[in-house]
Design a protein around this motif. Structure first.
Motif, mmCIF file in Angstrom:
data_model
loop_
_atom_site.group_PDB
_atom_site.id
_atom_site.type_symbol
_atom_site.label_atom_id
_atom_site.label_comp_id
_atom_site.label_asym_id
_atom_site.label_seq_id
_atom_site.Cartn_x
_atom_site.Cartn_y
_atom_site.Cartn_z
ATOM 1 N N GLU A 60 -39.349 -1.792 3.582
ATOM 2 C CA GLU A 60 -37.933 -2.156 3.651
ATOM 3 C C GLU A 60 -37.418 -1.891 5.061
ATOM 4 O O GLU A 60 -37.674 -0.827 5.638
ATOM 5 N N VAL A 61 -36.711 -2.848 5.623
ATOM 6 C CA VAL A 61 -36.173 -2.730 6.978
ATOM 7 C C VAL A 61 -34.705 -2.320 6.912
ATOM 8 O O VAL A 61 -33.904 -2.973 6.239
ATOM 9 N N LEU A 62 -34.368 -1.237 7.612
ATOM 10 C CA LEU A 62 -32.992 -0.743 7.640
ATOM 11 C C LEU A 62 -32.598 -0.484 9.096
ATOM 12 O O LEU A 62 -32.716 0.637 9.594
ATOM 13 N N VAL A 115 -39.376 2.881 4.021
ATOM 14 C CA VAL A 115 -38.107 2.369 4.541
ATOM 15 C C VAL A 115 -38.125 2.648 6.037
ATOM 16 O O VAL A 115 -38.246 3.807 6.464
ATOM 17 N N LEU A 116 -38.042 1.596 6.832
ATOM 18 C CA LEU A 116 -38.202 1.696 8.280
ATOM 19 C C LEU A 116 -36.836 1.653 8.951
ATOM 20 O O LEU A 116 -36.094 0.681 8.795
ATOM 21 N N ALA A 174 -45.292 5.638 9.858
ATOM 22 C CA ALA A 174 -45.170 4.472 8.988
ATOM 23 C C ALA A 174 -46.545 3.956 8.567
ATOM 24 O O ALA A 174 -46.777 3.658 7.383
ATOM 25 N N TRP A 175 -47.463 3.849 9.504
ATOM 26 C CA TRP A 175 -48.802 3.345 9.187
ATOM 27 C C TRP A 175 -49.563 4.292 8.267
ATOM 28 O O TRP A 175 -50.187 3.868 7.286
ATOM 29 N N THR A 228 -41.647 6.522 -2.250
ATOM 30 C CA THR A 228 -41.075 5.869 -1.074
ATOM 31 C C THR A 228 -40.756 6.901 -0.004
ATOM 32 O O THR A 228 -40.190 7.949 -0.290
ATOM 33 N N ALA A 229 -41.117 6.580 1.245
ATOM 34 C CA ALA A 229 -40.819 7.438 2.383
ATOM 35 C C ALA A 229 -39.899 6.705 3.337
ATOM 36 O O ALA A 229 -40.095 5.512 3.605
ATOM 37 N N LEU A 230 -38.889 7.395 3.854
ATOM 38 C CA LEU A 230 -37.995 6.841 4.858
ATOM 39 C C LEU A 230 -38.299 7.493 6.197
ATOM 40 O O LEU A 230 -38.309 8.723 6.301
#
Length: 261
Positions: free
Chosen positions: A54-56, A29-30, A18-19, A3-5
């Motif tokens: 995941e939206v943050l 995690v956006l 992100a893409w 997972t990358a934030l």
């Protein structure tokens, strides 16, 4: 990395990070302020790449919001293996006659937030023995063109110091220092770029691909493109009096939108 934030994921380099991460099969995690834009992006990434997005939503100039993102970085549930500290903004103003509140906001976003999130990520990653932190700097950090340059100089030195401290832990720290790049950054900062030649501009896709490749090989300093490697080398050896004479603030675009993170 799993997972990358990514901070500042709703536009510019953050959107491209992100893409590229999602198409490389990383869950993401956006993080950004615009929840609606993040939600649309998450749906697109999940449909196109088959990953979890995941939206943050967070205002990274707000200490409470930054603390929430730091908590996510420390979480053992779907642990973050790559932190991309990308969020930033441009201030097209002089310091002496400029808005000091805007200066404080920029400092919070591009210095304090990078420090706090890097601290959270480094602690969690070293406990697991693996991970990477990628901080987005700028070639501007080698110049003397205002507080933006000062913030990016801090990011570069901080990342180098962090990389030294992390040596042998299985965790790496990289700072990418692009030059002028085709994104929304300059428009949002109301910065007139019409006088810059076409050869000065990089594509966001190439910048992000080069940065991620340097993260994979454990590089500390990443400077996309040969032309900016040459510019950076020149700035490092030039007399500081000559560096100070270069650049300056540009006329704001009359009808551009307000600066955004």
């Amino acid at each position: 990395m799993g997972t990358a934030l990514v901070t500042g994921a709703s536009a510019g380099l953050g959107l491209e990070f992100a893409w590229q991460l999602a198409t490389a099969r990383h869950d993401v995690v956006l993080v950004a302020r615009d929840e609606g834009r993040l939600t649309r992006l998450a749906g697109q990434l999940e449909a196109a790449a088959g990953v979890r997005a995941e939206v943050l939503p967070a205002d990274l100039t707000d200490h409470a919001d930054v603390a929430r993102v730091a908590d996510r970085l420390r979480s053992d549930e779907r642990p973050v293996g790559l932190l991309v500290n990308n969020a930033g903004l441009g201030l097209n103003q002089g310091f002496v006659d400029g808005d000091v509140a805007a200066e404080e906001r920029a400092l919070e976003l591009m210095v304090r937030t990078v420090m706090v999130l890097s601290h959270a990520a480094a602690g969690a990653m070293t406990a697991r023995g693996r991970g990477a932190i990628l901080n987005v700097g700028s070639v501007a950090g080698l110049t003397a063109t205002g507080t933006y340059a000062a913030h990016k100089a801090w990011v570069r030195v901080f990342t180098e110091a962090l990389a030294r401290e992390l040596k042998g832990t299985g965790v790496t720290a990289t700072v990418v220092a692009p030059g002028f790049t085709h994104t929304e950054f300059h428009e949002r900062g109301r910065i007139d770029t019409g006088h810059y030649p076409a050869a000065a501009w990089l594509d966001a896709e190439d910048v992000v691909a080069a940065a991620l490749a340097d993260v994979r090989r454990g590089a500390v300093l990443s400077t996309p493109s040969l032309r900016y490697k040459a510019v950076s080398a020149l700035l490092r050896v030039a007399p500081r009096s000559a560096v100070r004479a270069f650049g300056g603030y540009r006329r704001p675009l009359e009808d551009a939108p307000a600066t955004d993170a």
